[in-house]
Motif scaffolding. Structure first.
Motif, mmCIF file in Angstrom:
data_model
loop_
_atom_site.group_PDB
_atom_site.id
_atom_site.type_symbol
_atom_site.label_atom_id
_atom_site.label_comp_id
_atom_site.label_asym_id
_atom_site.label_seq_id
_atom_site.Cartn_x
_atom_site.Cartn_y
_atom_site.Cartn_z
ATOM 1 N N UNK A 162 0.839 -1.203 0.000
ATOM 2 C CA UNK A 162 0.000 0.000 0.000
ATOM 3 C C UNK A 162 0.875 1.254 0.000
ATOM 4 N N UNK A 163 0.393 2.249 -0.735
ATOM 5 C CA UNK A 163 1.050 3.546 -0.794
ATOM 6 C C UNK A 163 0.421 4.463 0.244
ATOM 7 N N UNK A 164 1.283 5.056 1.092
ATOM 8 C CA UNK A 164 0.815 5.960 2.149
ATOM 9 C C UNK A 164 1.121 7.424 1.841
ATOM 10 N N UNK A 165 1.910 7.676 0.829
ATOM 11 C CA UNK A 165 2.302 9.032 0.487
ATOM 12 C C UNK A 165 3.562 9.002 -0.348
ATOM 13 N N UNK A 207 3.657 17.667 -17.349
ATOM 14 C CA UNK A 207 3.393 18.424 -16.117
ATOM 15 C C UNK A 207 2.970 19.849 -16.453
ATOM 16 N N UNK A 208 2.120 20.431 -15.611
ATOM 17 C CA UNK A 208 1.643 21.800 -15.851
ATOM 18 C C UNK A 208 2.799 22.780 -15.953
ATOM 19 N N UNK A 209 3.888 22.495 -15.243
ATOM 20 C CA UNK A 209 5.043 23.402 -15.256
ATOM 21 C C UNK A 209 5.746 23.425 -16.606
ATOM 22 N N UNK A 210 5.459 22.442 -17.480
ATOM 23 C CA UNK A 210 6.111 22.379 -18.788
ATOM 24 C C UNK A 210 5.168 22.787 -19.920
ATOM 25 N N UNK A 237 2.614 5.407 -14.442
ATOM 26 C CA UNK A 237 1.649 5.999 -13.512
ATOM 27 C C UNK A 237 1.934 5.559 -12.085
ATOM 28 N N UNK A 238 2.256 4.277 -11.891
ATOM 29 C CA UNK A 238 2.613 3.791 -10.558
ATOM 30 C C UNK A 238 3.836 4.530 -10.018
ATOM 31 N N UNK A 239 4.828 4.721 -10.878
ATOM 32 C CA UNK A 239 6.046 5.409 -10.462
ATOM 33 C C UNK A 239 5.753 6.858 -10.098
ATOM 34 N N UNK A 240 4.928 7.532 -10.906
ATOM 35 C CA UNK A 240 4.579 8.928 -10.603
ATOM 36 C C UNK A 240 3.818 9.028 -9.286
ATOM 37 N N UNK A 241 2.894 8.093 -9.044
ATOM 38 C CA UNK A 241 2.172 8.106 -7.768
ATOM 39 C C UNK A 241 3.132 7.893 -6.600
ATOM 40 N N UNK A 242 4.102 7.026 -6.787
ATOM 41 C CA UNK A 242 5.088 6.747 -5.753
ATOM 42 C C UNK A 242 5.973 7.970 -5.482
ATOM 43 N N UNK A 243 6.415 8.615 -6.541
ATOM 44 C CA UNK A 243 7.345 9.737 -6.388
ATOM 45 C C UNK A 243 6.654 11.040 -5.977
ATOM 46 N N UNK A 244 5.414 11.228 -6.417
ATOM 47 C CA UNK A 244 4.735 12.513 -6.215
ATOM 48 C C UNK A 244 3.529 12.442 -5.289
ATOM 49 N N UNK A 245 3.107 11.231 -4.906
ATOM 50 C CA UNK A 245 1.862 11.097 -4.177
ATOM 51 C C UNK A 245 0.684 11.165 -5.132
ATOM 52 N N UNK A 246 -0.518 10.999 -4.595
ATOM 53 C CA UNK A 246 -1.719 11.024 -5.433
ATOM 54 C C UNK A 246 -2.901 11.479 -4.599
#
Length: 345
Positions: free
Chosen positions: A5-8, A268-271, A39-48
């Motif tokens: 499970x991802x907690x953050x 990303x919105x920043x790009x 998508x899994x990696x982005x959720x892991x690195x950035x949260x969701x």
């Protein structure tokens, strides 16, 4: 049951949680394989959204397995059946859903995204997903590992349906990750006359050639090489399969008359925003397309491609892992090592 499970942000925990049971209309799947994706990696690195210390989530949405339990009222399936699961399902009543585009429902839900997913010994498929047809029976000769990556292949197929690859087309894919390679394989299957691949990583280009030697990898001055290989006419189709504004800008400049460009995946919105020479779109009569996720019929079609042997996915799988090796699996996926990394049970 055992689950991850991802907690953050960067907080992924293997733990024991209660095993769910199938209620009315639901299917409980004993998971056999879950592939990791960007998508899994982005959720892991950035949260969701919706995931925090008090609301952890089992992630993973590229899933295959065996039906363990069926709730009351479920028809068309049987316990022990080998299946794979399209993760996105809609409300069932909006215009998008009734048109067959449940993946574009404004209130869609997805296993592993906003519902518990496949990095666990069991996953519960909600009644709405079962009734919409998200569970697909798979042939015995297709491995669970291959079936788990039918989901990203269906997203690729959705994108290619937008640009309509035709026999003899000259195609360039920018981005030699798993999605880019799937685009190249599918373009070849659909009769493209030339499929080129570009990437900043020589290692990824080498892996691409190993998977399909017919793919022409190009490095260095991209425009010069494209024009040389197309007789100065430019591309029929360009697929940008990497999160690069520069690649999106350059893609338009590489096109020939009536060319079609696919922007696969978001930035990303920043790009944003991305500068595009609209005069090229105007004078060359170009078409610009985007795509996201996949419909259920697209999911089932690409499963048929795999079952018939028209597309071979086995050599896309770099390595398999046990659930206890999840940190190693995520490290490889976020480090862009090889292609697909699959957790098996």
């Amino acid at each position: 049951m055992k689950a991850v499970r991802l907690y953050g942000v960067c907080d992924l925990r293997q733990e024991e949680i209660p095993t769910p049971h199938a209620g009315p209309g639901e299917i409980l799947l004993r998971v056999k394989a879950t592939a990791l994706c960007g998508t899994d990696v982005r959720m892991y690195l950035n949260g969701a959204a919706g995931i925090d210390q008090d609301h952890p989530r089992v992630i993973g949405h590229e899933i295959s397995g065996v039906i363990e339990e069926m709730g009351e009222g479920v028809q068309g399936y049987e316990p022990g059946q080998r299946v794979c699961v399209a993760p996105n399902f809609g409300c069932g009543v909006c215009d998008s859903c009734v048109s067959g585009n449940t993946h574009l429902c404004g209130s869609y839900q997805a296993l592993g995204i906003n519902l518990d997913g496949g990095l666990a010994e069991y996953v519960l498929v909600p009644a709405r997903a079962v009734s919409q047809g998200n569970v697909a029976a798979m042939a015995d000769h297709v491995s669970f590992e291959e079936a788990s990556i039918v989901e990203p292949l269906s997203c690729v197929y959705n994108g290619q349906e937008q640009v309509g690859i035709r026999p003899g087309d000259k195609v360039l894919v920018i981005g030699a990750g798993p999605i880019g390679v799937m685009h190249a394989l599918l373009a070849n299957m659909q009769g493209a006359g030339l499929v080129m691949m570009n990437d900043l990583s020589p290692d990824r280009l080498r892996t691409c050639r190993e998977i399909d030697p017919s793919i022409v990898t190009v490095e260095g001055n991209l425009k010069e090489q494209v024009m040389e290989r197309t007789g100065g006419k430019g591309l029929d189709v360009c697929i940008v399969a990497c999160p690069s504004p520069q690649a999106q800008t350059e893609a338009v400049e590489l096109m020939g008359l009536f060319g079609r460009v696919l922007f696969f995946g978001g930035l990303p919105a920043s790009r944003q925003p991305v500068p595009i020479n609209t005069n090229l779109v105007h004078y060359r009569q170009l078409s610009l397309h985007g795509s996201t996720r996949a419909s259920l019929i697209q999911y089932r079609k690409v499963l048929e491609f795999v079952q018939s042997g028209r597309l071979q996915l086995g050599n896309m799988i770099t390595r398999t892992y046990g659930l206890e090796e999840i940190e190693e699996a995520f490290s490889a996926a976020k480090g862009a090592v090889g292609m697909k990394h699959v957790v098996v049970f």
